[in-house]
Design a protein around this motif. Structure first.
Motif, PDB file in Angstrom:
ATOM      1  N   ALA A 161       0.829  -1.203   0.000  1.00  0.00           N
ATOM      2  CA  ALA A 161       0.000   0.000   0.000  1.00  0.00           C
ATOM      3  C   ALA A 161       0.866   1.257   0.000  1.00  0.00           C
ATOM      4  CB  ALA A 161      -0.935  -0.006   1.201  1.00  0.00           C
ATOM      5  N   VAL A 162       1.918   1.264   0.824  1.00  0.00           N
ATOM      6  CA  VAL A 162       2.833   2.403   0.856  1.00  0.00           C
ATOM      7  C   VAL A 162       3.446   2.617  -0.528  1.00  0.00           C
ATOM      8  CG1 VAL A 162       4.978   3.307   1.816  1.00  0.00           C
ATOM      9  CG2 VAL A 162       3.359   2.127   3.303  1.00  0.00           C
ATOM     10  N   ALA A 163       3.902   1.527  -1.130  1.00  0.00           N
ATOM     11  CA  ALA A 163       4.516   1.630  -2.456  1.00  0.00           C
ATOM     12  C   ALA A 163       3.511   2.149  -3.480  1.00  0.00           C
ATOM     13  CB  ALA A 163       5.059   0.273  -2.885  1.00  0.00           C
ATOM     14  N   ALA A 164       2.258   1.707  -3.369  1.00  0.00           N
ATOM     15  CA  ALA A 164       1.231   2.170  -4.308  1.00  0.00           C
ATOM     16  C   ALA A 164       0.982   3.665  -4.156  1.00  0.00           C
ATOM     17  CB  ALA A 164      -0.067   1.385  -4.084  1.00  0.00           C
ATOM     18  N   VAL A 165       0.888   4.132  -2.905  1.00  0.00           N
ATOM     19  CA  VAL A 165       0.641   5.559  -2.641  1.00  0.00           C
ATOM     20  C   VAL A 165       1.735   6.413  -3.267  1.00  0.00           C
ATOM     21  CG1 VAL A 165       0.619   7.306  -0.822  1.00  0.00           C
ATOM     22  CG2 VAL A 165      -0.694   5.201  -0.540  1.00  0.00           C
ATOM     23  N   LEU A 166       2.981   6.048  -3.013  1.00  0.00           N
ATOM     24  CA  LEU A 166       4.095   6.874  -3.495  1.00  0.00           C
ATOM     25  C   LEU A 166       4.301   6.730  -4.997  1.00  0.00           C
ATOM     26  CD1 LEU A 166       6.589   6.369  -0.543  1.00  0.00           C
ATOM     27  CD2 LEU A 166       5.242   8.398  -1.071  1.00  0.00           C
ATOM     28  N   THR A 167       3.988   5.554  -5.544  1.00  0.00           N
ATOM     29  CA  THR A 167       4.096   5.393  -6.989  1.00  0.00           C
ATOM     30  C   THR A 167       3.038   6.218  -7.708  1.00  0.00           C
ATOM     31  OG1 THR A 167       5.011   3.164  -6.702  1.00  0.00           O
ATOM     32  CG2 THR A 167       4.139   3.711  -8.877  1.00  0.00           C
ATOM     33  N   GLU A 168       1.814   6.255  -7.147  1.00  0.00           N
ATOM     34  CA  GLU A 168       0.798   7.143  -7.707  1.00  0.00           C
ATOM     35  C   GLU A 168       1.258   8.598  -7.638  1.00  0.00           C
ATOM     36  OE1 GLU A 168      -3.908   8.398  -7.139  1.00  0.00           O
ATOM     37  OE2 GLU A 168      -2.763   7.618  -5.446  1.00  0.00           O
ATOM     38  N   MET A 169       1.896   8.961  -6.532  1.00  0.00           N
ATOM     39  CA  MET A 169       2.385  10.327  -6.375  1.00  0.00           C
ATOM     40  C   MET A 169       3.421  10.665  -7.450  1.00  0.00           C
ATOM     41  SD  MET A 169       4.073  12.102  -2.981  1.00  0.00           S
ATOM     42  CE  MET A 169       2.684  11.615  -1.956  1.00  0.00           C
ATOM     43  N   THR A 170       4.318   9.726  -7.745  1.00  0.00           N
ATOM     44  CA  THR A 170       5.306   9.993  -8.802  1.00  0.00           C
ATOM     45  C   THR A 170       4.609  10.145 -10.150  1.00  0.00           C
ATOM     46  OG1 THR A 170       5.727   7.624  -9.180  1.00  0.00           O
ATOM     47  CG2 THR A 170       7.165   8.759  -7.615  1.00  0.00           C
ATOM     48  N   GLY A 171       3.492   9.427 -10.341  1.00  0.00           N
ATOM     49  CA  GLY A 171       2.735   9.589 -11.576  1.00  0.00           C
ATOM     50  C   GLY A 171       2.202  11.004 -11.722  1.00  0.00           C
ATOM     51  N   TRP A 172       1.636  11.542 -10.640  1.00  0.00           N
ATOM     52  CA  TRP A 172       1.135  12.911 -10.680  1.00  0.00           C
ATOM     53  C   TRP A 172       2.271  13.909 -10.891  1.00  0.00           C
ATOM     54  CZ3 TRP A 172      -3.466  14.729 -11.514  1.00  0.00           C
ATOM     55  CH2 TRP A 172      -4.584  13.940 -11.215  1.00  0.00           C
TER      56      TRP A 172
END
Length: 420
Positions: A161-172
């Motif tokens: 979940a942590v990795a998903a949150v930060l990976t989405e953030m890098t997408g933005w």
């Protein structure tokens, strides 16, 4: 008590919520950190002594002639000033208090206080400084701090979940930097990580982000698909009103872009109704969505449906609701309002808001804002015979040149085959 009388640690303790310090740490720009502390009254002699470097080396860092690269120096800086390790991409320092382990309840919170603090720091800095200058910092954090934990976590949902949150953030952040192809790949990876974590609301939020991106790249049909995916996922999990409002809003935007008036307005109504609901549980790691965001997205929907007067009122509401600390959101709201004033034939009002936009922080690292300003300029050019518009365009051109010089380090390269 002045900075000269206080020790560096006391000064830093008072700056841990300051955007300038957070951005400097996220970008690992120790020159900016040293300048900030020096401006707060800490002498260069004390700064150099605290981190065990010469004053000459300190001046090189402060003047931008060189950057701190060695892990040992970052650790010295963290320990000398008591800057929490996670802000510099480090593990917990020996002097940091050991937090008790949080409850392992899926979806209630991130598994580690440092994970939440890092996410909040990155998110706060992004809102004020733009994603262009933070992308590399978040990527380093993912690679150096989160990646190894994925390998040894033995499938722990929280780490995914942590990795998903930060990976989405890098997408933005990639999207904010004008790198939409890269952003799409990050969102795809984030969705896979969210599914692996078992966190349905998180997956729904990432689907909404993907819908936004595909709409921005001119594919409303695919944007509708991703919005519906987000709606299905959000409906399957616990009630999160802000999330449900967000996915319905993205559905409305995609439907409006496709020219489907009644379905778009229906989706907007569902979004408004959802935002007034009561959450079953707080989800602080989800991409935030509030009344100001809904007002701006509603303005986009109504604009695409050619209801310019109503759209203008929503854009004005978004600006009133948006706090000044959200520099990028405020700039996008103002740009939208200028365009709507033009569509409504209100040139003097457009010029007044246009000058507000151009007065925004020129260091805002958002290529997305620059591109929206370029579109706005194109919209204004046919009205150049009106003297106030001509004056705004002249200022626009001067401001753009200055902005592009400041953003030269994050402007994406031209596409292959592009001509000068």
């Amino acid at each position: 008590m002045t900075g000269a009388e206080r020790g560096p640690r006391e000064v830093v303790a008072g700056l841990l919520a300051d955007q300038r310090l957070l951005v400097a740490c996220a970008e690992r720009d120790m020159g900016a950190l040293f300048r900030l502390l020096n401006h707060r009254g800490i002498s260069t002699r004390r700064l150099a002594a605290a981190v065990d470097i010469t004053q000459g080396r300190l001046y090189d860092y402060m003047n931008g002639k060189s950057r701190v690269e060695k892990l040992a120096i970052f650790e010295q800086i963290s320990d000398a000033f008591h800057i929490p390790g996670h802000l510099l991409g480090l593990t917990n320092r020996p002097w940091e208090p050991v937090a008790p382990p949080p409850p392992l309840v899926l979806g209630e919170r991130l598994p580690d206080g440092n994970d939440m603090a890092a996410m909040n720091a990155f998110r706060a800095a992004d809102r004020q400084a733009g994603g262009g200058r933070l992308y590399n910092a978040v990527m380093r954090h993912l690679r150096d701090t989160i990646g190894p934990r994925l390998l040894v976590a033995d499938g722990t949902p929280h780490v995914f979940a942590v990795a998903a949150v930060l990976t989405e953030m890098t997408g933005w952040m990639a999207h904010d930097s004008g790198q939409d192809g890269v952003a799409g790949r990050h969102f795809t990876r984030a969705l896979s990580l969210a599914r692996a974590s078992g966190d349905t609301p998180l997956a729904a939020g990432i689907a909404a982000s993907t819908s936004h991106l595909t709409l921005e790249t001119g594919d409303p049909a695919t944007a509708v698909h991703w919005a519906r995916t987000g709606i299905d996922l959000a409906s399957a999990g616990p009630a999160v009103p802000a999330l449900i409002a967000r996915v319905h809003t993205m559905s409305a935007r995609a439907l409006a872009a496709a020219g489907q008036l009644d379905p778009a307005l229906g989706a907007l109504g569902r979004a408004e109704e959802a935002l007034e609901g009561v959450a079953e549980a707080k989800r602080p790691w989800l991409s935030p969505f509030d009344a100001a965001a809904l007002a701006l997205e509603t303005a986009f929907v109504l604009r695409d449906l050619r209801r310019h007067d109503q759209a203008r009122a929503q854009a004005e509401l978004a600006i009133r609701l948006r706090e000044s600390g959200r520099a990028r959101s405020l700039a996008l709201s103002q740009i939208t309002l200028v365009g709507l004033h033009v569509h409504c034939g209100e040139l003097d009002a457009a010029v007044a808001v246009g000058h507000d936009v151009l007065s925004a922080d020129p260091n805002l690292g958002s290529i997305r804002v620059v591109r929206q300003l370029d579109k706005l300029r194109t919209l204004l050019v046919p009205h150049r015979s009106h003297p106030p518009v001509d004056g705004l365009l002249t200022r626009f051109d001067e401001t753009r040149r200055a902005r592009m010089l400041l953003l030269a380090d994050i402007v994406p390269p031209p596409s292959k085959g592009a001509t000068a």
